[in-house]
Design a protein around this motif. Structure first.
Motif, mmCIF file in Angstrom:
data_model
loop_
_atom_site.group_PDB
_atom_site.id
_atom_site.type_symbol
_atom_site.label_atom_id
_atom_site.label_comp_id
_atom_site.label_asym_id
_atom_site.label_seq_id
_atom_site.Cartn_x
_atom_site.Cartn_y
_atom_site.Cartn_z
ATOM 1 N N ASN A 274 10.459 -8.775 -11.177
ATOM 2 C CA ASN A 274 11.103 -10.026 -10.751
ATOM 3 C C ASN A 274 11.528 -10.010 -9.291
ATOM 4 O OD1 ASN A 274 10.763 -11.230 -13.239
ATOM 5 N ND2 ASN A 274 12.749 -10.554 -14.008
ATOM 6 N N ASN A 275 11.592 -8.836 -8.683
ATOM 7 C CA ASN A 275 11.935 -8.718 -7.260
ATOM 8 C C ASN A 275 10.685 -8.588 -6.388
ATOM 9 O OD1 ASN A 275 14.746 -8.776 -7.757
ATOM 10 N ND2 ASN A 275 14.674 -6.610 -8.332
ATOM 11 N N ASP A 276 9.517 -8.879 -6.953
ATOM 12 C CA ASP A 276 8.229 -8.802 -6.267
ATOM 13 C C ASP A 276 7.900 -7.381 -5.804
ATOM 14 O OD1 ASP A 276 5.842 -10.224 -5.515
ATOM 15 O OD2 ASP A 276 6.463 -10.052 -3.420
ATOM 16 N N GLN A 277 8.406 -6.386 -6.520
ATOM 17 C CA GLN A 277 8.099 -4.990 -6.224
ATOM 18 C C GLN A 277 6.988 -4.513 -7.158
ATOM 19 O OE1 GLN A 277 9.612 -3.298 -3.620
ATOM 20 N NE2 GLN A 277 10.324 -5.389 -3.281
ATOM 21 N N PRO A 278 5.927 -3.920 -6.616
ATOM 22 C CA PRO A 278 4.839 -3.441 -7.470
ATOM 23 C C PRO A 278 5.301 -2.387 -8.472
ATOM 24 C CG PRO A 278 4.118 -3.543 -5.188
ATOM 25 C CD PRO A 278 5.619 -3.747 -5.189
ATOM 26 N N VAL A 279 4.804 -2.535 -9.705
ATOM 27 C CA VAL A 279 5.064 -1.568 -10.769
ATOM 28 C C VAL A 279 3.754 -1.029 -11.348
ATOM 29 C CG1 VAL A 279 7.305 -2.576 -11.348
ATOM 30 C CG2 VAL A 279 5.249 -3.357 -12.558
ATOM 31 N N ALA A 280 2.635 -1.634 -10.924
ATOM 32 C CA ALA A 280 1.319 -1.225 -11.407
ATOM 33 C C ALA A 280 0.266 -1.817 -10.479
ATOM 34 C CB ALA A 280 1.101 -1.719 -12.837
ATOM 35 N N PHE A 281 -0.943 -1.259 -10.558
ATOM 36 C CA PHE A 281 -2.037 -1.810 -9.758
ATOM 37 C C PHE A 281 -3.367 -1.569 -10.451
ATOM 38 C CE2 PHE A 281 -1.874 2.583 -8.311
ATOM 39 C CZ PHE A 281 -3.215 2.940 -8.235
ATOM 40 N N ILE A 282 -4.358 -2.320 -10.006
ATOM 41 C CA ILE A 282 -5.741 -2.110 -10.412
ATOM 42 C C ILE A 282 -6.598 -2.370 -9.190
ATOM 43 C CG2 ILE A 282 -6.142 -4.499 -11.177
ATOM 44 C CD1 ILE A 282 -7.777 -3.261 -13.550
ATOM 45 N N ASN A 283 -7.582 -1.501 -8.964
ATOM 46 C CA ASN A 283 -8.520 -1.764 -7.883
ATOM 47 C C ASN A 283 -9.943 -1.580 -8.395
ATOM 48 O OD1 ASN A 283 -8.787 1.165 -7.554
ATOM 49 N ND2 ASN A 283 -7.046 1.080 -6.183
ATOM 50 N N GLN B 84 -5.001 8.226 -5.003
ATOM 51 C CA GLN B 84 -5.537 7.420 -3.914
ATOM 52 C C GLN B 84 -4.494 7.343 -2.804
ATOM 53 O OE1 GLN B 84 -6.473 3.697 -5.837
ATOM 54 N NE2 GLN B 84 -8.485 4.401 -6.467
ATOM 55 N N SER B 85 -4.952 7.421 -1.579
ATOM 56 C CA SER B 85 -4.040 7.401 -0.426
ATOM 57 C C SER B 85 -3.638 5.967 -0.073
ATOM 58 C CB SER B 85 -4.729 8.041 0.779
ATOM 59 O OG SER B 85 -5.782 7.187 1.230
ATOM 60 N N GLU B 86 -2.633 5.858 0.763
ATOM 61 C CA GLU B 86 -2.239 4.548 1.272
ATOM 62 C C GLU B 86 -3.425 3.877 1.965
ATOM 63 O OE1 GLU B 86 0.993 2.611 4.384
ATOM 64 O OE2 GLU B 86 1.347 4.633 3.625
ATOM 65 N N GLN B 87 -4.196 4.652 2.719
ATOM 66 C CA GLN B 87 -5.374 4.093 3.397
ATOM 67 C C GLN B 87 -6.423 3.607 2.400
ATOM 68 O OE1 GLN B 87 -5.722 3.411 6.792
ATOM 69 N NE2 GLN B 87 -7.365 2.190 5.890
ATOM 70 N N ASP B 88 -6.610 4.342 1.312
ATOM 71 C CA ASP B 88 -7.536 3.887 0.273
ATOM 72 C C ASP B 88 -7.121 2.499 -0.215
ATOM 73 O OD1 ASP B 88 -9.020 6.301 0.289
ATOM 74 O OD2 ASP B 88 -7.750 7.179 -1.286
ATOM 75 N N HIS B 89 -5.826 2.354 -0.477
ATOM 76 C CA HIS B 89 -5.314 1.063 -0.950
ATOM 77 C C HIS B 89 -5.493 -0.024 0.103
ATOM 78 C CE1 HIS B 89 -3.776 2.347 -4.812
ATOM 79 N NE2 HIS B 89 -3.320 3.434 -4.217
ATOM 80 N N LEU B 90 -5.232 0.310 1.352
ATOM 81 C CA LEU B 90 -5.438 -0.682 2.419
ATOM 82 C C LEU B 90 -6.897 -1.140 2.466
ATOM 83 C CD1 LEU B 90 -3.158 0.832 5.189
ATOM 84 C CD2 LEU B 90 -2.803 -1.346 3.985
ATOM 85 N N ASN B 91 -7.816 -0.219 2.211
ATOM 86 C CA ASN B 91 -9.233 -0.587 2.184
ATOM 87 C C ASN B 91 -9.543 -1.550 1.042
ATOM 88 O OD1 ASN B 91 -9.635 1.079 4.396
ATOM 89 N ND2 ASN B 91 -10.413 2.782 3.181
ATOM 90 N N TYR B 92 -9.022 -1.264 -0.165
ATOM 91 C CA TYR B 92 -9.229 -2.187 -1.284
ATOM 92 C C TYR B 92 -8.596 -3.551 -0.991
ATOM 93 C CZ TYR B 92 -10.864 1.572 -4.381
ATOM 94 O OH TYR B 92 -11.579 2.586 -4.963
ATOM 95 N N ALA C 287 0.802 -1.230 0.000
ATOM 96 C CA ALA C 287 0.000 0.000 0.000
ATOM 97 C C ALA C 287 0.836 1.283 0.000
ATOM 98 C CB ALA C 287 -0.966 0.003 1.179
ATOM 99 N N ALA C 288 1.979 1.272 0.659
ATOM 100 C CA ALA C 288 2.781 2.500 0.761
ATOM 101 C C ALA C 288 3.325 2.956 -0.594
ATOM 102 C CB ALA C 288 3.927 2.298 1.746
ATOM 103 N N GLU D 7 -10.088 -7.461 -0.663
ATOM 104 C CA GLU D 7 -9.564 -8.322 -1.732
ATOM 105 C C GLU D 7 -10.012 -7.835 -3.105
ATOM 106 O OE1 GLU D 7 -10.162 -12.472 -0.893
ATOM 107 O OE2 GLU D 7 -8.919 -12.353 0.918
ATOM 108 N N MET D 8 -9.916 -6.532 -3.298
ATOM 109 C CA MET D 8 -10.341 -5.900 -4.544
ATOM 110 C C MET D 8 -9.197 -5.129 -5.217
ATOM 111 S SD MET D 8 -13.394 -6.747 -5.071
ATOM 112 C CE MET D 8 -15.122 -6.643 -4.766
ATOM 113 N N GLU D 9 -7.973 -5.567 -4.985
ATOM 114 C CA GLU D 9 -6.827 -4.902 -5.605
ATOM 115 C C GLU D 9 -5.773 -5.941 -5.966
ATOM 116 O OE1 GLU D 9 -4.624 -0.745 -5.448
ATOM 117 O OE2 GLU D 9 -5.194 -1.489 -3.481
ATOM 118 N N TRP D 10 -5.204 -5.761 -7.160
ATOM 119 C CA TRP D 10 -4.116 -6.609 -7.643
ATOM 120 C C TRP D 10 -2.955 -5.705 -8.022
ATOM 121 C CZ3 TRP D 10 -9.192 -7.352 -8.479
ATOM 122 C CH2 TRP D 10 -9.722 -8.619 -8.221
#
Length: 172
Positions: free
Chosen positions: A61-70, A41-49, A12-13, A53-56
């Motif tokens: 390759n280092n398991d670091q997020p580069v994109a998201f969808i909620n 969207q704030s970190e809290q918004d992401h934590l809510n999604y 989320a951060a 279980e509404m966010e991917w």
């Protein structure tokens, strides 16, 4: 290479930074450059999604997020609230794959359509989604939920003529 997984709280951060990076694409657009500096969207918004279980996330390759969808559940669809791809990862099929993940989830959940709102004329908005199979929902066909979302966007400063709702019907 990238892979898709459910977002977890530790993601989320970084997600607001990804959305801010993606928004920089608007900087060169004369009428919409302000989006590059607008709120995300704030970190809290992401934590809510994530809690729902509404966010991917797409991760490198280092398991670091580069994109998201909620997404959120509407009465008749799963609605994409935000899809953002870090600028350095744009044009590599990441957004398309995230949308495909939501379509697969909709199938599992028995939901018959996926919706979103976007800009009509921006190349990486409505024309892009049309290439993915989405159709513009005409004003007379808007559900109450989609009409409300579009109105909220207008109230937030978007030009009503520039915005549209889109739907992808899922065939079983």
């Amino acid at each position: 290479m990238f892979s898709i997984r459910k977002a977890v709280p530790s993601d989320a951060a970084i997600l607001p930074t990804i959305e801010h990076s993606a928004a920089q694409t608007f900087r060169g657009h004369p009428e919409l450059g302000w989006i590059a500096d607008d709120d995300v969207q704030s970190e809290q918004d992401h934590l809510n999604y994530i809690a729902q279980e509404m966010e991917w996330v797409a991760v490198n390759n280092n398991d670091q997020p580069v994109a998201f969808i909620n997404i959120e559940r509407l009465q008749e669809s799963l609605h994409i609230c935000e899809v953002s791809v870090c600028q350095s990862w744009q044009g590599k099929g990441v957004g398309r794959r995230l949308i495909q993940q939501v379509v697969e989830f909709a199938l599992l959940e028995g939901v018959r359509s996926v919706t979103l709102t976007t800009f009509r004329e921006i190349a990486w908005n409505a024309p892009y989604y049309q290439r993915l199979g989405f159709s513009i929902v005409e004003a007379s066909e808007l559900t109450t939920d989609l009409a409300s979302i579009l109105q909220q966007e207008v109230n937030a400063g978007f030009n009503v003529e520039q915005r549209c709702a889109m739907r992808l019907n899922i065939i079983r």
